[in-house]
Design a protein around this motif. Structure first.
Motif, PDB file in Angstrom:
ATOM      1  N   CYS A 225       0.853  -1.187   0.000  1.00 41.13           N
ATOM      2  CA  CYS A 225       0.000   0.000   0.000  1.00 41.13           C
ATOM      3  C   CYS A 225       0.894   1.244   0.000  1.00 41.13           C
ATOM      4  O   CYS A 225       1.811   1.350   0.817  1.00 41.13           O
ATOM      5  N   CYS A 228       0.186   3.090   3.713  1.00 40.12           N
ATOM      6  CA  CYS A 228       0.523   2.463   5.004  1.00 40.12           C
ATOM      7  C   CYS A 228       1.581   1.376   4.876  1.00 40.12           C
ATOM      8  O   CYS A 228       2.004   0.828   5.882  1.00 40.12           O
ATOM      9  N   CYS A 258      -4.365  -0.013  -0.071  1.00 38.86           N
ATOM     10  CA  CYS A 258      -5.291  -0.965   0.545  1.00 38.86           C
ATOM     11  C   CYS A 258      -6.668  -0.285   0.594  1.00 38.86           C
ATOM     12  O   CYS A 258      -6.758   0.941   0.514  1.00 38.86           O
ATOM     13  N   CYS A 261      -7.013   2.584   3.362  1.00 39.00           N
ATOM     14  CA  CYS A 261      -6.405   3.890   3.064  1.00 39.00           C
ATOM     15  C   CYS A 261      -7.161   4.598   1.950  1.00 39.00           C
ATOM     16  O   CYS A 261      -7.389   5.799   2.002  1.00 39.00           O
TER      17      CYS A 261
HETATM   18 ZN   LIG Z   1      -2.995   1.238   3.346  1.00 35.20          ZN
END
Ligand SMILES: [Zn+2]
Length: 323
Positions: A225, A228, A258, A261
């Motif tokens: 991601c 994150c 992801c 997020c």
């Molecule tokens: Zn993420």
């Protein structure tokens, strides 16, 4: 008669921001629009500002890709008429309908469903119409201030103050153009077809699927991601600078994220630390063919302007701290 011109230089006036607003307003509110050609060119130019070379030049064919996509979705997918009479069709409508019948393309297909070679064939035909009728008259509508053009060499070169103006006010200019286009369409189409028109027009250029970009990014090794850094299971393709601001799908603005997020970022601008990360990420993929006309400076510039347009709290300021 502007449309007859083959070559023209932009007139060299000193233009203030209020001159630019006045000229744009004069263009948009001009009662003499007989087709949607010029509105659609305005949309295409606003979409194209991310594709200009350093001198502000862009080819007719590049513009035609945007124009054709917009028209396909208006005329074929949504069945909307584009001219101010009931009896004739505009040349663009004729070209599109002939093409749709010739290749037996299902009416519900959006432009991105067409194969590469079909898209290319159609863009060339639409380009011919625009070359003949539109670039010159659009030029005249702005009193010759907006760009220089050359029909033989097939390019326009947008005047620097207009590039800044289009970038700076892209969101509002796009909204006003969509609104005027919707008003025109409303006059010449049945109320049934006009349901939700502003929404249709606003998202006419947005892709239904970002799969192509997802695959390119995965292939180039982006498996975490972007925000994150967790390893991706379910993958979302995120417009780093929100689509509503950039209005164009360019690889350098896409990141994989992801679902968490992606949904918490939503339509906001990311924090500066993510911009720095994106600059680095784009260095890694710089050699891909989709990165033509990308420069770090352009990304930073568009990012700063979109922040000015945005006014929200940047993504990452608190939502990441909660974890
Ligand atoms: Zn993420």
């Amino acid at each position: 008669m502007g449309w007859r011109l083959d070559v023209a230089e932009a007139s060299e006036h000193y233009l203030t921001e209020s001159d630019l607003w006045r000229l744009t307003q004069q263009f948009l509110l001009n009662a003499a629009h007989t087709t949607t050609y010029k509105h659609v060119l305005m949309k295409a130019l606003l979409e194209c500002t991310t594709e200009l070379d350093e001198t502000g030049k862009v080819t007719f064919l590049e513009i035609s890709k945007h124009v054709t996509k917009i028209y396909w979705n208006l005329v074929i997918t949504n069945g909307l008429r584009q001219v101010n009479t009931q009896t004739v069709e505009s040349s663009v409508e004729k070209v599109l309908k002939k093409f749709q019948i010739k290749h037996n393309v299902p009416l519900e297909w959006s432009f991105e469903n067409l194969s590469g070679s079909l898209k290319e064939e159609l863009c060339k035909s639409v380009n011919q119409v625009y070359k003949n009728y539109v670039y010159g008259s659009f030029y005249s509508s702005f009193n010759g201030t907006v760009y220089s053009f050359n029909k033989k060499e097939e390019w326009i070169k947008i005047v620097p103050v207009y590039i800044v103006f289009f970038e700076k006010y892209k969101r509002i200019l796009m909204n006003v153009t969509n609104y005027q286009l919707s008003i025109f369409l409303e006059k010449y189409n049945s109320s049934e077809l006009m349901q939700n028109i502003l929404n249709k027009v606003e998202f006419i250029s947005a892709r239904h699927s970002l799969k192509e970009f997802k695959e390119i990014l995965l292939k180039s090794g982006q498996d975490k991601c972007f925000y994150c850094r967790k390893t991706l299971k379910k993958i979302h393709v995120d417009h780093f600078i929100p689509w509503s601001y950039i209005q164009n799908d360019v690889l350098w603005n896409f990141v994989l994220s992801c679902p968490r997020c992606n949904s918490s970022k939503n339509n906001r601008i990311a924090e500066t630390k993510f911009l720095i990360k994106l600059v680095d990420r784009n260095k890694e993929i710089q050699n891909l063919e989709y990165m033509t006309n990308y420069t770090e400076k352009k990304l930073q510039y568009v990012y700063e302007l979109s922040k000015l347009n945005d006014g929200h709290v940047p993504y990452g300021t608190f939502s990441l701290e909660r974890r």
